[in-house]
Every structure is written in C-alpha cells, then in structure tokens.
Write a protein that holds these residues in place. Sequence first.
Motif, PDB file in Angstrom:
ATOM      1  N   ASP A  29       8.359   3.203   0.158  1.00 16.20           N
ATOM      2  CA  ASP A  29       8.265   1.748  -0.041  1.00 16.20           C
ATOM      3  C   ASP A  29       9.180   1.008   0.933  1.00 16.20           C
ATOM      4  OD1 ASP A  29       6.406   2.125  -2.078  1.00 16.20           O
ATOM      5  OD2 ASP A  29       7.887   1.922  -3.687  1.00 16.20           O
ATOM      6  N   GLU A  30      10.377   1.525   1.141  1.00 15.28           N
ATOM      7  CA  GLU A  30      11.320   0.905   2.079  1.00 15.28           C
ATOM      8  C   GLU A  30      10.800   1.009   3.514  1.00 15.28           C
ATOM      9  OE1 GLU A  30      14.673  -1.122   3.465  1.00 15.28           O
ATOM     10  OE2 GLU A  30      13.930  -0.916   1.411  1.00 15.28           O
ATOM     11  N   LEU A  31      10.259   2.166   3.870  1.00 16.92           N
ATOM     12  CA  LEU A  31       9.670   2.328   5.209  1.00 16.92           C
ATOM     13  C   LEU A  31       8.510   1.362   5.414  1.00 16.92           C
ATOM     14  CD1 LEU A  31       9.643   6.189   5.716  1.00 16.92           C
ATOM     15  CD2 LEU A  31      10.610   4.524   7.309  1.00 16.92           C
ATOM     16  N   ALA A  32       7.670   1.234   4.407  1.00 14.26           N
ATOM     17  CA  ALA A  32       6.522   0.321   4.501  1.00 14.26           C
ATOM     18  C   ALA A  32       7.009  -1.100   4.759  1.00 14.26           C
ATOM     19  CB  ALA A  32       5.684   0.392   3.227  1.00 14.26           C
ATOM     20  N   LYS A  33       8.060  -1.491   4.064  1.00  8.44           N
ATOM     21  CA  LYS A  33       8.630  -2.830   4.251  1.00  8.44           C
ATOM     22  C   LYS A  33       9.162  -2.986   5.680  1.00  8.44           C
ATOM     23  CE  LYS A  33      12.462  -3.954   2.083  1.00  8.44           C
ATOM     24  NZ  LYS A  33      13.395  -4.201   0.979  1.00  8.44           N
ATOM     25  N   LYS A  34       9.919  -2.003   6.146  1.00 12.92           N
ATOM     26  CA  LYS A  34      10.510  -2.066   7.488  1.00 12.92           C
ATOM     27  C   LYS A  34       9.448  -2.050   8.589  1.00 12.92           C
ATOM     28  CE  LYS A  34      14.969   0.111   6.461  1.00 12.92           C
ATOM     29  NZ  LYS A  34      15.973  -0.699   7.144  1.00 12.92           N
ATOM     30  N   LEU A  35       8.348  -1.333   8.347  1.00 14.98           N
ATOM     31  CA  LEU A  35       7.307  -1.174   9.367  1.00 14.98           C
ATOM     32  C   LEU A  35       6.146  -2.149   9.186  1.00 14.98           C
ATOM     33  CD1 LEU A  35       7.223   2.743   9.472  1.00 14.98           C
ATOM     34  CD2 LEU A  35       8.437   1.199  11.037  1.00 14.98           C
ATOM     35  N   GLY A  36       6.229  -3.003   8.185  1.00 14.62           N
ATOM     36  CA  GLY A  36       5.178  -3.986   7.945  1.00 14.62           C
ATOM     37  C   GLY A  36       3.853  -3.365   7.529  1.00 14.62           C
ATOM     38  N   MET A  37       3.926  -2.349   6.687  1.00 13.83           N
ATOM     39  CA  MET A  37       2.723  -1.646   6.243  1.00 13.83           C
ATOM     40  C   MET A  37       2.536  -1.811   4.738  1.00 13.83           C
ATOM     41  SD  MET A  37       3.398   1.821   8.499  1.00 13.83           S
ATOM     42  CE  MET A  37       2.078   2.760   7.797  1.00 13.83           C
ATOM     43  N   ASN A  38       1.300  -1.640   4.295  1.00  8.23           N
ATOM     44  CA  ASN A  38       0.986  -1.602   2.869  1.00  8.23           C
ATOM     45  C   ASN A  38       0.530  -0.195   2.519  1.00  8.23           C
ATOM     46  OD1 ASN A  38       1.372  -4.399   2.233  1.00  8.23           O
ATOM     47  ND2 ASN A  38      -0.497  -4.810   3.393  1.00  8.23           N
ATOM     48  N   VAL A  39       1.101   0.357   1.470  1.00 15.72           N
ATOM     49  CA  VAL A  39       0.740   1.710   1.037  1.00 15.72           C
ATOM     50  C   VAL A  39      -0.105   1.558  -0.226  1.00 15.72           C
ATOM     51  CG1 VAL A  39       1.638   3.991   0.421  1.00 15.72           C
ATOM     52  CG2 VAL A  39       2.893   2.559   2.041  1.00 15.72           C
ATOM     53  N   THR A  40      -1.377   1.220  -0.010  1.00 12.30           N
ATOM     54  CA  THR A  40      -2.237   0.875  -1.143  1.00 12.30           C
ATOM     55  C   THR A  40      -3.603   1.557  -1.126  1.00 12.30           C
ATOM     56  OG1 THR A  40      -2.972  -1.071   0.095  1.00 12.30           O
ATOM     57  CG2 THR A  40      -1.178  -1.398  -1.479  1.00 12.30           C
ATOM     58  N   LYS A  41      -3.968   2.143   0.008  1.00  6.66           N
ATOM     59  CA  LYS A  41      -5.283   2.773   0.110  1.00  6.66           C
ATOM     60  C   LYS A  41      -5.235   4.152  -0.547  1.00  6.66           C
ATOM     61  CE  LYS A  41      -6.631   3.125   4.327  1.00  6.66           C
ATOM     62  NZ  LYS A  41      -7.153   3.447   5.651  1.00  6.66           N
ATOM     63  N   LEU A  42      -6.277   4.517  -1.271  1.00  9.60           N
ATOM     64  CA  LEU A  42      -6.342   5.838  -1.896  1.00  9.60           C
ATOM     65  C   LEU A  42      -7.107   6.789  -0.981  1.00  9.60           C
ATOM     66  CD1 LEU A  42      -5.295   7.197  -4.404  1.00  9.60           C
ATOM     67  CD2 LEU A  42      -7.396   6.593  -5.576  1.00  9.60           C
ATOM     68  N   LYS A  43      -6.414   7.814  -0.510  1.00 11.63           N
ATOM     69  CA  LYS A  43      -6.979   8.789   0.419  1.00 11.63           C
ATOM     70  C   LYS A  43      -6.099  10.032   0.346  1.00 11.63           C
ATOM     71  CE  LYS A  43      -8.359   8.698   5.323  1.00 11.63           C
ATOM     72  NZ  LYS A  43      -8.275   7.917   6.562  1.00 11.63           N
ATOM     73  N   PHE A  44      -6.664  11.195   0.528  1.00  8.80           N
ATOM     74  CA  PHE A  44      -5.900  12.453   0.503  1.00  8.80           C
ATOM     75  C   PHE A  44      -5.140  12.631  -0.814  1.00  8.80           C
ATOM     76  CE2 PHE A  44      -5.379  10.879   5.019  1.00  8.80           C
ATOM     77  CZ  PHE A  44      -6.451  11.584   5.530  1.00  8.80           C
ATOM     78  N   LYS A  45      -5.726  12.208  -1.921  1.00 12.71           N
ATOM     79  CA  LYS A  45      -5.058  12.300  -3.230  1.00 12.71           C
ATOM     80  C   LYS A  45      -3.705  11.590  -3.195  1.00 12.71           C
ATOM     81  CE  LYS A  45      -7.200  16.773  -3.946  1.00 12.71           C
ATOM     82  NZ  LYS A  45      -6.983  18.182  -3.734  1.00 12.71           N
ATOM     83  N   SER A  46      -3.618  10.522  -2.405  1.00 10.22           N
ATOM     84  CA  SER A  46      -2.363   9.802  -2.192  1.00 10.22           C
ATOM     85  C   SER A  46      -2.625   8.316  -2.061  1.00 10.22           C
ATOM     86  CB  SER A  46      -1.701  10.254  -0.881  1.00 10.22           C
ATOM     87  OG  SER A  46      -1.435  11.620  -0.868  1.00 10.22           O
ATOM     88  N   LEU A  47      -1.580   7.547  -2.284  1.00  7.18           N
ATOM     89  CA  LEU A  47      -1.572   6.174  -1.805  1.00  7.18           C
ATOM     90  C   LEU A  47      -1.136   6.257  -0.354  1.00  7.18           C
ATOM     91  CD1 LEU A  47       0.034   4.253  -4.793  1.00  7.18           C
ATOM     92  CD2 LEU A  47      -2.353   4.203  -4.048  1.00  7.18           C
ATOM     93  N   VAL A  48      -1.880   5.602   0.526  1.00  2.00           N
ATOM     94  CA  VAL A  48      -1.686   5.756   1.966  1.00  2.00           C
ATOM     95  C   VAL A  48      -1.492   4.394   2.621  1.00  2.00           C
ATOM     96  CG1 VAL A  48      -2.778   6.569   4.112  1.00  2.00           C
ATOM     97  CG2 VAL A  48      -3.128   7.830   1.996  1.00  2.00           C
ATOM     98  N   GLY A  49      -0.620   4.377   3.602  1.00  5.32           N
ATOM     99  CA  GLY A  49      -0.469   3.230   4.489  1.00  5.32           C
ATOM    100  C   GLY A  49      -0.559   3.721   5.919  1.00  5.32           C
TER     101      GLY A  49
END
Length: 184
Positions: free
Chosen positions: A27-47
């Motif tokens: 979550d912190e990396l997503a914030k720093k990199l301007g990404m959203n980790v919300t897509k469902l793929k690879f049995k994961s939430l992905v950004g």
Amino acid sequence: MYVIAGLGNPGREYEGTRHNVGFMVIDELAKKLGMNVTKLKFKSLVGEGNFKGEKIILLKPQTFMNSSGEALYDAVNFYKIPLENVIVIYDDKDLDLGKIRIRKKGSSGGHNGMNSIIYLLNSEEFPRVRIGIGKPQKDLVSHVLGKFEESEKKLIDEAVIKAADAVIDIIENGIEHAMSKFNG
C-alpha cells in the motif's frame, strides 16, 4: 520489470495484523509510485505501473498466507520474469519490532508463506524484504494474527515506509546497495 509481492491475509479481520505487514508495504509503495492495487489477477490484488523506465507489478496475494506461492507462481510464469526481479515482502517474528532486513536469497526461516513460494517457484534465489514484528509473548498464531499494540504503531509505520523505500532502492540501485543502506 519487477514483480513485488507483499504477503498477508485477505479480509477486513486481518487488516492491521502483524502477518499483514507485507500488504501494508505494498500500500505504501502504491502511494509512492502513484499506483492503485485494485485489479484482481493471479489470485491477487494487482497494481501495474512504471517507475524509472521499469514496469512494476505490485501484488497482494488473496490466497491466504500459507498459499501465497500460488499467486506469485502465476504472476512469475505469466510475465516470464527472472527470479532476481521478484521481491517478496513479509513479516519476520525473529526480527525486533520495526527492523527491516533485505536478503538476496535464502530459506523460508519457517515462514509458511515463504515455504509456499519457495516450493512453487522451486527456488530460494529471489530477493526479500523482511519486517520485524517481534518475538511472540504468547503462542505464535495469536501473535502473527494479532493487531499491533498502540505503542507499536509508530515503530511499525516507520518500518513500512523504510521497507517501501528499500524496495525502491533495490529497483534504482540494486540489491547490494539496498542491503548496505537499509540492513542495520
């Protein structure tokens, strides 16, 4: 390209637990990199995004901790990524609370999520960032699935930021540089 996986357990009941510190770093990396980790793929939430010319895939496996390898295996095979470009972030009960430790490779150290990843990737040869959650005062399961005490939150928040910075340093400057800078 880098695949960066933070380990944890899905579901509101696990938010803020020691075992979910890997999710917190993602979550912190997503914030720093301007990404959203919300897509469902690879049995994961992905950004997905880019940083300094590198494609970055952030993963929060939704398989529960002990099956984390399933999610990472799917992503690694889909992208055909070399294991040295896979970074796994997870909690470590053998490190003091708030300490981080970066390693180029190694065993699971008894961590079941890492056991799953090592087994399914058939290798220990990938970088990892461990965040200390402290030794259990009670049984291990209660400890790792327990939430941080109020007195621990400042230290763990700082460790999450430091771990995210360490991952960025690995991408920018390589694992050796990050190890010498962040391993204390």
